[in-house]
Design an enzyme around this catalytic site. Structure first.
Site, PDB file in Angstrom:
ATOM      1  N   GLU A 153      40.450 -11.327 -16.819  1.00 21.03           N
ATOM      2  CA  GLU A 153      39.315 -11.708 -18.700  1.00 21.03           C
ATOM      3  C   GLU A 153      38.554 -13.623 -18.459  1.00 21.03           C
ATOM      4  O   GLU A 153      38.117 -13.525 -19.701  1.00 21.03           O
ATOM      5  CB  GLU A 153      40.120 -11.288 -19.635  1.00 21.03           C
ATOM      6  CG  GLU A 153      39.675 -10.302 -19.366  1.00 21.03           C
ATOM      7  CD  GLU A 153      41.002  -8.815 -19.329  1.00 21.03           C
ATOM      8  OE1 GLU A 153      41.724  -9.809 -18.029  1.00 21.03           O
ATOM      9  OE2 GLU A 153      41.049  -7.798 -19.103  1.00 21.03           O
ATOM     10  N   MET A 178      43.661 -35.259  -8.428  1.00 20.93           N
ATOM     11  CA  MET A 178      43.517 -36.170 -10.294  1.00 20.93           C
ATOM     12  C   MET A 178      45.278 -36.110 -10.030  1.00 20.93           C
ATOM     13  O   MET A 178      45.558 -37.751 -10.376  1.00 20.93           O
ATOM     14  CB  MET A 178      43.150 -35.277 -11.132  1.00 20.93           C
ATOM     15  CG  MET A 178      43.004 -35.863 -12.007  1.00 20.93           C
ATOM     16  SD  MET A 178      42.437 -37.927 -11.627  1.00 20.93           S
ATOM     17  CE  MET A 178      40.372 -37.417 -11.881  1.00 20.93           C
ATOM     18  N   LYS A 200      40.539  -0.116 -32.585  1.00 26.76           N
ATOM     19  CA  LYS A 200      39.800   1.386 -31.848  1.00 26.76           C
ATOM     20  C   LYS A 200      39.050   2.119 -32.892  1.00 26.76           C
ATOM     21  O   LYS A 200      37.721   2.553 -32.623  1.00 26.76           O
ATOM     22  CB  LYS A 200      40.846   2.340 -30.825  1.00 26.76           C
ATOM     23  CG  LYS A 200      40.839   3.632 -29.904  1.00 26.76           C
ATOM     24  CD  LYS A 200      40.963   3.714 -29.013  1.00 26.76           C
ATOM     25  CE  LYS A 200      40.273   4.325 -27.771  1.00 26.76           C
ATOM     26  NZ  LYS A 200      40.991   4.984 -26.948  1.00 26.76           N
ATOM     27  N   PHE A 244      51.460   0.109 -27.690  1.00 27.12           N
ATOM     28  CA  PHE A 244      50.815  -0.527 -26.949  1.00 27.12           C
ATOM     29  C   PHE A 244      49.711  -1.188 -26.568  1.00 27.12           C
ATOM     30  O   PHE A 244      48.933  -0.931 -27.581  1.00 27.12           O
ATOM     31  CB  PHE A 244      51.044   0.916 -26.272  1.00 27.12           C
ATOM     32  CG  PHE A 244      50.324   0.904 -24.751  1.00 27.12           C
ATOM     33  CD1 PHE A 244      51.552   0.644 -23.304  1.00 27.12           C
ATOM     34  CD2 PHE A 244      48.943   0.829 -24.255  1.00 27.12           C
ATOM     35  CE1 PHE A 244      50.559   0.052 -21.978  1.00 27.12           C
ATOM     36  CE2 PHE A 244      48.783   0.867 -23.104  1.00 27.12           C
ATOM     37  CZ  PHE A 244      49.329   0.150 -21.800  1.00 27.12           C
ATOM     38  N   GLN A 245      50.236  -1.967 -25.753  1.00 27.38           N
ATOM     39  CA  GLN A 245      48.952  -3.034 -25.670  1.00 27.38           C
ATOM     40  C   GLN A 245      48.561  -3.701 -27.048  1.00 27.38           C
ATOM     41  O   GLN A 245      46.912  -4.100 -27.212  1.00 27.38           O
ATOM     42  CB  GLN A 245      47.685  -2.616 -24.522  1.00 27.38           C
ATOM     43  CG  GLN A 245      48.034  -2.212 -23.514  1.00 27.38           C
ATOM     44  CD  GLN A 245      47.017  -2.283 -22.722  1.00 27.38           C
ATOM     45  OE1 GLN A 245      46.158  -1.528 -23.127  1.00 27.38           O
ATOM     46  NE2 GLN A 245      47.475  -3.175 -21.506  1.00 27.38           N
TER      47      GLN A 245
END
Ligand SMILES: Cc1cc2nc3c(=O)[nH]c(=O)nc-3n(C[C@H](O)[C@H](O)[C@H](O)COP(=O)(O)OP(=O)(O)OC[C@H]3O[C@@H](n4cnc5c(N)ncnc54)[C@H](O)[C@@H]3O)c2cc1C
Ligand SMILES: Cc1ncc(C[n+]2csc(CCOP(=O)(O)OP(=O)(O)O)c2C)c(N)n1
Lengths: 587, 163
Positions: free
Chosen positions: A50, A478, A162, A112-113
């Site tokens: 993601e 760097m 949802k 959940f989640q």
């Protein structure tokens, strides 16, 4: 007819003219994915992480005048997207991110989640919404696009539970929207513009300092016209590169920590500074007190009042959109004929040319080992300065900024404010999709590329022919440079052992892999990649000199006139910092 | 310096956390914050008491204005204004202290709003200093509990904050 929230989302995106949605599915967004499956107005691009969805959407915006959209599932999907959202936020890039959320009855129950995405993203968004009622969905999406793209642009997150994607309502998409608490300025105050013109008329040593705001505000033409009208020298920040042609004689190169000698000294010793869509970042002016110790008058044009007088007090603030303000400013300049003092300007140019002469970007060429700067010079040559170039973060990023001469805005795509390693490859994918006919190169390092290397798989799936220019120095270069300069060569955890065989890795993903070890092979390899393999994704693994450092460099806490210079200019090193130093004495 | 800011903000879920988040993220101070809807229920009004140098206050004002839900911000301390704070204080009130507490309450123009055999609950409004003074004036051992709202402010005279 009533339609579901999920369908409302896809219909709204279609109404907004969205071409691509970058995303990754999961439980909370199943309804949305089902609606995507059933429509054909836009395409979905399945990334492999993601973070890459948000970077690709961000770069899609950066490289076009359209808005990138990312779609994330709840919980880990949403948090994975945060780095990309923060990256866009720091560089003021418009983007709309839709994240799934657990159903409204489950919110707050550690479902959940479940993660509080509105809370997690709050510090790194321009604005965010939690939509609790399907009837608010369409208008919220309209607001999100409006807020993301107007005023100072930025990412907007819409968190959609949802059940809201399942519930149904009548659909209508508003043609326009007004938000009473949100009215970004456009035109600058005419009185302030007059004052600015007056000040410009008194200038002897003007400098035009242009940043990312002018790129976002599509003001390249106006900036160039102003530079020519005043015949003033012009420098860009890292985010402003391309706003004026990199080969223009008035252009001094980038300024700041790794800016050119001439740009940094011009910034220090100018008497009238015209700052346009730039925010006096610490990587640009270093310490404000040093910068201001050399007296100068400052005109600052910015659409966000909070960017003005944040780090540096200015004399003439002009709040407004850069394109509007410059159009008006140029009109008044023409009307009044006000110009910088001719004699002063001629002397100033003499001085600037003297600073330019030693060519601070000169480096020792080698017949044995590939110098990273050399690769970038050749890349610029082979692509005729026309490629869209994305980059990761590190030395390779700075060398690109220094050696690739960008011709136009939105051609240079990099993470400046957050400095996000892993940005380059997904950004290249987003930029290529926004510009299907352009040559797209991703400049990266052996460290950075491994932060989102899984996106080689996305590039395969969607036939994205980006050219990955890997400057492989076997170091987190760097950081190693700082350890060399400031930590007595103690290279703590910056040598990358166990590097993979990158060209084989590219091949494993179904792409072309090339390994280039000799300087004379650099240009032919680049030509091969951009011609023979024009339609393929190619990873060019350039084995470069691992000891090379980026110069000039303004160390932390030093002034712009106290640069560390490359070897051939060491005799000019460390001009002592003094108040009111006569600029004419330098060089 | 101490400043008192008045903020008109959309009455939306999460708006308050945007304001407090802004203060903590940028390292600004909140001395007190009050908020409630106005006569227009779609809008809330906040009073934020803060302190900082002029530069910091300027940034706070600009950053607040930048929040999408913020409609207007003014710095009340830039001109004449009135501040009031409410305190509810529960004190021990037994024996001869009972009379003394009543007397102090009267002097400070407070009201006793709840009484038990052993306690008084006193309501007191005024500028913060007055509430401080009351706390100092009574025997500290007698204080059982204090609740203060923080200041609410409004401009004096014709000056109004409206959209
Ligand atoms: C390793 C590394 C090294 C770096 N070294 C350097 C360096 O040497 N030099 C350098 O310059 N940077 C360097 N940076 C980048 C630096 O951190 C900043 O991101 C950058 O300098 C900020 O650029 P900017 O001032 O153009 O502001 P941006 O972040 O681009 O901000 C744009 C400004 O314009 C305003 N704006 C936006 N839209 C409009 C509009 N339409 N009209 C008017 N105003 C608008 C915004 O409000 C904002 O104030 C480096 C970064 C990294 C990771
Ligand atoms: C996500 C992330 N982690 C750490 C850093 C700190 N950092 C800045 S540059 C750099 C080294 C980059 O190495 P590499 O990609 O190999 O590029 P090079 O500098 O060698 O060109 C690191 C670790 C960062 N910018 N981003």
């Amino acid at each position: 007819m009533e339609i579901s929230g999920a369908e409302i989302i896809t219909r709204c995106l279609a109404e907004e003219g969205v071409e691509f949605v970058f995303g990754y599915p999961g439980g909370a967004v199943l309804e949305i994915y089902d609606a995507i499956f059933k429509q054909d107005k836009f395409k979905h691009v399945l990334v492999r992480h993601e973070q890459a969805a948000t970077h690709a959407a961000d770069a899609y915006s950066r490289s076009s005048n359209k808005v990138g959209v990312a779609l994330l599932t709840s919980g880990p999907g949403a948090t994975n997207g945060i780095t990309g959202i923060a990256t866009a936020y720091m560089d003021s890039i418009p983007m709309v991110v839709i994240s799934g959320q657990v159903g409204t009855p489950a919110i707050g129950l550690d479902a959940f989640q479940e993660v509080d995405m509105v809370g997690c993203s709050r510090p790194v968004v321009k604005h965010n919404f939690l939509v609790k009622d399907v009837r608010d969905l369409a208008v919220t999406i309209k607001k999100a696009f409006h807020i993301a793209t107007t005023g100072r642009p930025g990412p907007v997150v819409i968190d959609v539970p949802k059940d809201v994607t399942i519930n149904k309502t009548e659909f209508s998409y508003p043609a326009s929207i007004a938000i009473r608490s949100y009215n970004p300025p456009t035109k600058g105050h005419p009185g302030q513009i007059k004052k600015a013109v007056h000040l410009i008329g008194e200038a002897k040593r003007p400098l035009i300092y242009v940043g990312g705001g002018a790129v976002q505000g599509n003001a390249s033409q106006e900036v160039t016209e102003l530079v020519k009208l005043l015949n003033a020298p012009c420098s860009n920040t890292l985010m402003g590169l391309g706003i004026i042609d990199g080969t223009d004689p008035n252009f001094l190169g980038m300024l700041g920590m790794h800016g050119t000698f001439e740009a940094n000294l011009a910034m220090q010793y100018c008497d009238v500074l015209i700052a346009i869509g730039a925010r006096f970042d610490d990587r640009v002016i270093s310490v404000p007190n040093h910068f201001l110790a050399q007296p100068k008058k400052i005109i600052h044009i910015d659409v966000d009042p909070s960017s003005i007088a944040k780090r540096v007090k200015v004399d003439i603030p002009i709040v407004g959109d850069v394109k509007h303000v410059l159009t008006d400013l140029i009109a008044v300049l023409k009307e009044t004929g006000a110009r910088p003092n001719a004699e002063g300007l001629a002397d100033w140019w003499k001085q600037v040319e003297a600073w330019r002469k030693p060519d601070c970007l000169h480096y020792e060429k080698s017949a044995e080992i590939i110098k990273p700067q050399f690769v970038l010079e050749k890349l610029c040559k082979v692509t005729q300065g026309n490629a869209i170039v994305t980059s990761d973060v590190g030395q390779h990023q700075m060398w690109t900024a220094q050696y690739y001469k960008f011709r136009r805005p939105k051609q240079w795509i990099n993470s400046g404010g957050l400095g996000t390693m892993g940005f380059g490859l997904p950004a290249a994918i987003g930029a290529q999709l926004a510009n299907p006919d352009a040559q797209v190169a991703c400049i990266t390092g052996d460290g950075s590329i491994q932060m989102n290397i899984q996106e080689l798989s996305t590039a395969k799936q969607y036939h994205i022919p980006v050219k990955i220019i890997l400057l492989n120095n076997r170091y987190l270069g760097m950081v190693r440079q700082w350890q060399e300069l400031f930590y007595g060569n103690r290279y703590s955890e910056t040598y990358l052992e166990a590097l993979p065989n990158f060209e084989k890795l590219a091949e494993a993903y179904g792409h072309v892999g090339m390994r280039i070890e000799r300087p004379e092979d650099v240009e032919p390899a680049l030509r091969e990649a951009f011609t023979t393999h024009k339609d393929r994704c190619v990873l060019l693994n350039f084995i470069t000199d691992g000891t090379e450092n980026v110069f000039p460099m303004v160390q932390n806490g030093k002034g712009l006139n106290q640069m560390d210079l490359p070897a051939h200019m060491r005799n000019l090193q460390q001009t002592p910092f003094e108040n009111n130093r006569d600029y004419g004495n330098l060089c | 310096m101490r400043h008192i800011l008045s903020v008109l903000i959309e009455n939306e879920a999460g708006a308050l956390s945007r304001v407090t988040g802004l203060f903590s993220a940028r390292g600004y101070n909140i001395d007190s914050l009050t908020v409630q809807t106005t006569e227009d229920l779609t809008m809330s009004r906040m009073t934020i008491v803060t302190h900082g140098s002029d530069d910091v206050i300027e940034q706070i004002t600009k950053q607040l204005n930048k929040l999408v839900e913020v409609v207007k911000v003014i710095d009340l301390s830039e001109s004449e204004h009135i501040e009031r704070e409410l305190m509810l204080i529960k004190v021990r009130a037994i024996g001869k202290d009972r009379e003394e507490m009543k007397r102090m309450t009267d002097i400070f123009r407070g009201r006793i709003i709840d009484v038990t055999e052993k306690t008084y609950t006193i309501e007191l409004t005024g500028p913060g200093e007055k509430l401080d003074a009351f706390i100092k004036a009574i025997d500290s051992a007698a204080i059982l509990e204090t609740v203060r709202t923080g200041a609410s402010g409004i401009g004096r005279g014709e000056r109004i904050l409206k959209i």
